[in-house]
Motif scaffolding. Structure first.
Motif, PDB file in Angstrom:
ATOM      1  N   TYR A 220      51.943  56.220  33.672  1.00  0.00           N
ATOM      2  CA  TYR A 220      52.682  55.702  34.830  1.00  0.00           C
ATOM      3  C   TYR A 220      54.033  55.107  34.432  1.00  0.00           C
ATOM      4  O   TYR A 220      55.016  55.264  35.161  1.00  0.00           O
ATOM      5  CB  TYR A 220      51.819  54.652  35.530  1.00  0.00           C
ATOM      6  N   THR A 232      52.308  58.915  40.336  1.00  0.00           N
ATOM      7  CA  THR A 232      51.944  57.625  40.953  1.00  0.00           C
ATOM      8  C   THR A 232      50.551  57.746  41.577  1.00  0.00           C
ATOM      9  O   THR A 232      49.969  58.834  41.612  1.00  0.00           O
ATOM     10  CB  THR A 232      52.971  57.207  42.016  1.00  0.00           C
ATOM     11  N   SER A 233      50.064  56.636  42.106  1.00  0.00           N
ATOM     12  CA  SER A 233      48.660  56.640  42.574  1.00  0.00           C
ATOM     13  C   SER A 233      48.473  57.267  43.950  1.00  0.00           C
ATOM     14  O   SER A 233      47.379  57.712  44.275  1.00  0.00           O
ATOM     15  CB  SER A 233      48.145  55.198  42.629  1.00  0.00           C
ATOM     16  N   ARG A 234      49.511  57.238  44.766  1.00  0.00           N
ATOM     17  CA  ARG A 234      49.410  57.629  46.187  1.00  0.00           C
ATOM     18  C   ARG A 234      48.315  56.844  46.912  1.00  0.00           C
ATOM     19  O   ARG A 234      47.659  57.350  47.824  1.00  0.00           O
ATOM     20  CB  ARG A 234      49.161  59.131  46.337  1.00  0.00           C
ATOM     21  N   LEU A 235      48.157  55.623  46.501  1.00  0.00           N
ATOM     22  CA  LEU A 235      47.180  54.766  47.179  1.00  0.00           C
ATOM     23  C   LEU A 235      47.767  54.095  48.422  1.00  0.00           C
ATOM     24  O   LEU A 235      47.049  53.438  49.171  1.00  0.00           O
ATOM     25  CB  LEU A 235      46.689  53.678  46.212  1.00  0.00           C
ATOM     26  N   SER A 236      49.101  54.216  48.626  1.00  0.00           N
ATOM     27  CA  SER A 236      49.751  53.384  49.655  1.00  0.00           C
ATOM     28  C   SER A 236      49.136  53.511  51.053  1.00  0.00           C
ATOM     29  O   SER A 236      48.898  52.491  51.694  1.00  0.00           O
ATOM     30  CB  SER A 236      51.257  53.626  49.687  1.00  0.00           C
ATOM     31  N   GLU A 272      53.571  46.683  40.565  1.00  0.00           N
ATOM     32  CA  GLU A 272      53.871  47.299  41.875  1.00  0.00           C
ATOM     33  C   GLU A 272      52.981  46.689  42.950  1.00  0.00           C
ATOM     34  O   GLU A 272      53.412  46.481  44.088  1.00  0.00           O
ATOM     35  CB  GLU A 272      53.693  48.817  41.823  1.00  0.00           C
ATOM     36  N   TRP A 338      54.692  61.180  53.562  1.00  0.00           N
ATOM     37  CA  TRP A 338      54.854  60.342  52.356  1.00  0.00           C
ATOM     38  C   TRP A 338      56.079  60.831  51.599  1.00  0.00           C
ATOM     39  O   TRP A 338      56.419  62.012  51.671  1.00  0.00           O
ATOM     40  CB  TRP A 338      53.604  60.469  51.482  1.00  0.00           C
ATOM     41  N   ASN A 341      58.683  57.063  45.774  1.00  0.00           N
ATOM     42  CA  ASN A 341      59.465  55.832  45.860  1.00  0.00           C
ATOM     43  C   ASN A 341      60.917  56.000  45.401  1.00  0.00           C
ATOM     44  O   ASN A 341      61.843  55.498  46.035  1.00  0.00           O
ATOM     45  CB  ASN A 341      58.789  54.727  45.038  1.00  0.00           C
ATOM     46  N   ARG A 344      62.740  57.624  48.114  1.00  0.00           N
ATOM     47  CA  ARG A 344      62.946  56.697  49.238  1.00  0.00           C
ATOM     48  C   ARG A 344      64.195  55.845  48.968  1.00  0.00           C
ATOM     49  O   ARG A 344      65.002  55.595  49.860  1.00  0.00           O
ATOM     50  CB  ARG A 344      61.734  55.764  49.421  1.00  0.00           C
ATOM     51  N   ASP A 372      52.039  55.512  55.372  1.00  0.00           N
ATOM     52  CA  ASP A 372      51.824  54.157  54.847  1.00  0.00           C
ATOM     53  C   ASP A 372      52.743  53.128  55.518  1.00  0.00           C
ATOM     54  O   ASP A 372      52.889  52.004  55.017  1.00  0.00           O
ATOM     55  CB  ASP A 372      51.984  54.124  53.311  1.00  0.00           C
ATOM     56  N   SER A 377      56.213  46.020  53.645  1.00  0.00           N
ATOM     57  CA  SER A 377      56.856  46.819  52.593  1.00  0.00           C
ATOM     58  C   SER A 377      57.906  47.767  53.159  1.00  0.00           C
ATOM     59  O   SER A 377      58.830  48.153  52.439  1.00  0.00           O
ATOM     60  CB  SER A 377      55.809  47.604  51.813  1.00  0.00           C
ATOM     61  N   ASN A 381      61.536  46.760  51.824  1.00  0.00           N
ATOM     62  CA  ASN A 381      62.213  47.698  50.927  1.00  0.00           C
ATOM     63  C   ASN A 381      63.514  48.210  51.519  1.00  0.00           C
ATOM     64  O   ASN A 381      64.487  48.438  50.790  1.00  0.00           O
ATOM     65  CB  ASN A 381      61.294  48.874  50.597  1.00  0.00           C
TER      66      ASN A 381
HETATM   67  C1  LIG Z   1      63.163  52.494  51.793  1.00  0.00           C
HETATM   68  C2  LIG Z   1      61.728  52.258  51.370  1.00  0.00           C
HETATM   69  C3  LIG Z   1      60.733  52.124  52.330  1.00  0.00           C
HETATM   70  C4  LIG Z   1      59.407  51.891  51.952  1.00  0.00           C
HETATM   71  N1  LIG Z   1      58.443  51.754  52.917  1.00  0.00           N
HETATM   72  C5  LIG Z   1      57.152  51.480  52.566  1.00  0.00           C
HETATM   73  C6  LIG Z   1      56.144  51.320  53.548  1.00  0.00           C
HETATM   74  O1  LIG Z   1      56.378  51.384  54.765  1.00  0.00           O
HETATM   75  N2  LIG Z   1      54.871  51.093  53.126  1.00  0.00           N
HETATM   76  C7  LIG Z   1      54.554  50.984  51.787  1.00  0.00           C
HETATM   77  O2  LIG Z   1      53.384  50.774  51.462  1.00  0.00           O
HETATM   78  N3  LIG Z   1      55.500  51.109  50.847  1.00  0.00           N
HETATM   79  C8  LIG Z   1      56.780  51.353  51.187  1.00  0.00           C
HETATM   80  N4  LIG Z   1      57.742  51.501  50.212  1.00  0.00           N
HETATM   81  C9  LIG Z   1      57.390  51.211  48.811  1.00  0.00           C
HETATM   82  C10 LIG Z   1      56.970  52.405  47.954  1.00  0.00           C
HETATM   83  O3  LIG Z   1      57.878  53.459  48.107  1.00  0.00           O
HETATM   84  C11 LIG Z   1      55.563  52.912  48.272  1.00  0.00           C
HETATM   85  O4  LIG Z   1      54.644  51.837  48.304  1.00  0.00           O
HETATM   86  C12 LIG Z   1      55.111  53.898  47.199  1.00  0.00           C
HETATM   87  O5  LIG Z   1      56.012  54.982  47.119  1.00  0.00           O
HETATM   88  C13 LIG Z   1      53.730  54.392  47.523  1.00  0.00           C
HETATM   89  O6  LIG Z   1      53.330  55.391  46.631  1.00  0.00           O
HETATM   90  P1  LIG Z   1      52.138  55.136  45.620  1.00  0.00           P
HETATM   91  O7  LIG Z   1      50.961  54.611  46.357  1.00  0.00           O
HETATM   92  O8  LIG Z   1      51.958  56.372  44.834  1.00  0.00           O
HETATM   93  O9  LIG Z   1      52.725  53.974  44.726  1.00  0.00           O
HETATM   94  P2  LIG Z   1      52.390  53.500  43.254  1.00  0.00           P
HETATM   95  O10 LIG Z   1      53.624  53.664  42.457  1.00  0.00           O
HETATM   96  O11 LIG Z   1      51.164  54.121  42.757  1.00  0.00           O
HETATM   97  O12 LIG Z   1      52.163  51.936  43.436  1.00  0.00           O
HETATM   98  C14 LIG Z   1      50.886  51.358  43.710  1.00  0.00           C
HETATM   99  C15 LIG Z   1      50.938  50.540  44.976  1.00  0.00           C
HETATM  100  O13 LIG Z   1      51.837  49.459  44.820  1.00  0.00           O
HETATM  101  C16 LIG Z   1      52.512  49.213  46.054  1.00  0.00           C
HETATM  102  N5  LIG Z   1      53.947  49.425  45.872  1.00  0.00           N
HETATM  103  C17 LIG Z   1      54.562  50.262  45.003  1.00  0.00           C
HETATM  104  N6  LIG Z   1      55.905  50.150  45.102  1.00  0.00           N
HETATM  105  C18 LIG Z   1      56.136  49.228  46.051  1.00  0.00           C
HETATM  106  C19 LIG Z   1      57.309  48.660  46.609  1.00  0.00           C
HETATM  107  N7  LIG Z   1      58.540  49.014  46.205  1.00  0.00           N
HETATM  108  N8  LIG Z   1      57.165  47.748  47.582  1.00  0.00           N
HETATM  109  C20 LIG Z   1      55.948  47.365  48.009  1.00  0.00           C
HETATM  110  N9  LIG Z   1      54.805  47.856  47.522  1.00  0.00           N
HETATM  111  C21 LIG Z   1      54.897  48.767  46.546  1.00  0.00           C
HETATM  112  C22 LIG Z   1      51.960  50.197  47.072  1.00  0.00           C
HETATM  113  O14 LIG Z   1      50.914  49.563  47.780  1.00  0.00           O
HETATM  114  C23 LIG Z   1      51.434  51.311  46.187  1.00  0.00           C
HETATM  115  O15 LIG Z   1      50.402  52.050  46.782  1.00  0.00           O
HETATM  116  C24 LIG Z   1      59.086  51.767  50.566  1.00  0.00           C
HETATM  117  C25 LIG Z   1      60.090  51.909  49.613  1.00  0.00           C
HETATM  118  C26 LIG Z   1      61.401  52.159  50.005  1.00  0.00           C
HETATM  119  C27 LIG Z   1      62.456  52.271  48.949  1.00  0.00           C
END
Ligand SMILES: Cc1cc2nc3c(=O)[nH]c(=O)nc-3n(C[C@H](O)[C@H](O)[C@H](O)COP(=O)(O)OP(=O)(O)OC[C@H]3O[C@@H](n4cnc5c(N)ncnc54)[C@H](O)[C@@H]3O)c2cc1C
Length: 464
Positions: A220, A232-236, A272, A338, A341, A344, A372, A377, A381
């Motif tokens: 990671y 990434t985890s895609r757990l969001s 994260e 989705w 990040n 985004r 998500d 968030s 963000n």
């Molecule tokens: C403009 C913008 C808008 C976003 N909108 C959202 C949203 O509406 N909902 C949302 O859950 N996330 C949002 N994010 C944060 C982040 O992009 C996603 O949480 C992440 O891409 C989810 O993929 P993952 O589960 O594979 O993350 P991983 O990288 O596997 O991270 C694990 C977990 O950590 C949390 N996390 C990771 N990065 C962030 C971050 N920057 N801020 C807050 N939590 C984070 C999430 O719960 C995520 O599932 C946003 C980011 C940006 C830049």
């Protein structure tokens, strides 16, 4: 037991408490009417639809009926409590301003009518009012927040309650449940084909995803910024809908660490989860985070007039800006609900800085299209990207979307995956779309990067 954004049976303090007490009726209220509660976006509704069906099955195994109702929760809850003659109600806490107001109203009604109401901490590792700076205020900077969070103990997740605690069928009959199909959460099943292909909703899928991710969490640190990898985890969305709790994710990660040893990847992943907490704590301080700037100076920011910017916003939404990394991301978003990040951040930077469009327009689009999407968030963000948030990226940090593409998608695999126009000719460099011309059917860039960068910096100078 009142379910909300916690559609699971494992590590569910409110369900656990209800089961210890007596016969349990589970209730979900689709509330799009209470004052200030933001109606769900289309992708969120799609997720909710599958998640509720999955929850119903999990509850059925425990013998607990799930009642579905629609309407303002402040009206529905008292009605259900009166009809069933329930002696108590439990729920897990929410932290959005309007949601807190609804919950306070229900609690008040309960107190006045001799119904016990108990709420529990389940969605956040620490309650927003428990983490305070030395001066007693809330944290505005991530690093000390994260340090403080890590210094506190994090409780162990709870097991699934034992079966046999469900309320009798007669109680469900007297309450009356709505038919989920009648809610039409997914108006166009054909339109949701991309979502269906990308995701499995529900608690079991969340656990599977967590297990699968932890097997590769060591990668990671290096891979989390690469949209061309499954890094990434895609757990969001699972966390968003509470199909898995942050306590369960944290516990699994920490157990992985004690078995396999620490790694930069695992520590980065925990951080994260810390950003997720940080944004929820921020929402607690700024309940209208999706419309209010954390840094008030931005109230005077000269965003472009929405009518004048409308065509650019549409191009951005549709993945036709002419900047391949951004367009790939926006198309991934439309198709799967989705976006990676890193993308985004770059897409947000292009919209708010090069196109000088108010971040709230971007946030609204994400709200509509992300599976998500959530009130902390999302806006947190967006404000980070725009420079108006807490511990935000400085406004003058303007991503170059072409350089970002080269750096994080070096072989253009992500771009070719989502932009078929750029996938055809292997000899063509998709990172240089301007050179291709309209012959491949891919648009010219909507803005000139150096000129738009200078315009953005001028706009920023006007509020400093
Ligand atoms: C403009 C913008 C808008 C976003 N909108 C959202 C949203 O509406 N909902 C949302 O859950 N996330 C949002 N994010 C944060 C982040 O992009 C996603 O949480 C992440 O891409 C989810 O993929 P993952 O589960 O594979 O993350 P991983 O990288 O596997 O991270 C694990 C977990 O950590 C949390 N996390 C990771 N990065 C962030 C971050 N920057 N801020 C807050 N939590 C984070 C999430 O719960 C995520 O599932 C946003 C980011 C940006 C830049």
């Amino acid at each position: 037991m009142w379910f909300r954004d916690d559609l699971r049976v494992t590590d569910h303090p409110a369900l656990d408490a209800a089961c210890r007490r007596g016969a349990v009726l589970a209730l979900y209220v689709l509330d799009q009417q209470s004052e200030g509660v933001r109606p769900l976006g289309a992708a969120a509704k799609w997720w909710l639809d599958g998640s509720l069906r999955s929850l119903r099955e999990s509850l059925r195994e425990l013998g607990i009926p799930l009642v579905l109702r629609r309407g303002p929760a402040g009206v529905v809850l008292p009605e259900v409590l009166e009809r069933t003659g329930a002696g108590g109600v439990t729920w897990n806490r929410r932290y959005g301003g309007p949601e807190l107001a609804v919950d306070a109203g229900v609690k008040q009604w309960c107190a006045a009518h001799g119904v016990e109401a108990h709420s529990f901490q389940a969605a956040l590792l620490h309650e927003p009012w428990t983490l305070r700076t030395g001066a007693g205020g809330p944290y505005k900077v991530f690093t000390p927040f994260w340090k403080a969070l890590r210094a506190l103990e994090i409780r162990q997740p709870l097991p699934v309650p034992g079966p046999g605690r469900g309320a009798a069928a007669a109680v469900t009959a007297v309450t009356g449940t709505e038919d989920q199909d009648g809610w039409v959460l997914v108006p166009s099943p054909a339109g949701a084909a991309g979502l269906e292909a990308a995701w499995t909703r529900g608690e079991a899928a969340a656990w599977e995803r967590l297990d699968d991710f932890l097997d590769r969490v060591e990668d990671y640190d290096e891979g989390h910024d690469r949209p061309d990898r499954d890094g990434t985890s895609r757990l969001s969305p699972h966390l968003r809908w509470g199909e898995i709790s942050p306590f369960a994710v944290w516990d699994a990660a920490v157990r992985h660490r004690s078995e396999q040893g620490s790694s930069p990847g695992l520590e980065k992943f925990l951080a994260e989860l810390g950003w997720r907490e940080f944004n929820w704590h921020l929402l607690h301080q700024v309940p209208d985070l999706h419309v209010r700037h954390v840094r008030p100076a931005f109230d005077a920011f000269p965003w472009r007039d929405p009518a004048e910017a409308a065509a650019d916003v549409r191009a951005w939404q549709e993945g036709r800006t002419g900047f391949p990394l951004v367009d790939a991301g926006m198309r991934q978003l439309r198709s799967t609900g989705w976006m990676h990040n890193r993308v985004r951040m770059v897409a947000g930077s292009l919209l708010t800085k090069n196109l000088l469009v108010d971040w709230r327009a971007g946030e609204q689009w994400f709200w509509e299209t992300l599976v998500d999407a959530e009130p902390a968030s999302g806006p947190g963000n967006w404000q980070w990207v725009a420079g108006s948030g807490a511990d935000a990226s400085p406004f003058f940090r303007i991503f170059n979307p072409l350089t970002q593409g080269r750096k994080f998608d070096p072989d253009a695999r992500y771009i070719r995956r989502w932009i078929p126009e750029l996938a055809g000719d292997e000899a063509v460099d998709p990172h240089e779309p301007g050179l291709l011309g309209p012959s491949v059917g891919y648009p010219e860039p909507v803005v000139d990067l150096p000129a738009s960068r200078a315009r953005a910096l001028d706009a920023y100078a006007s509020i400093r």
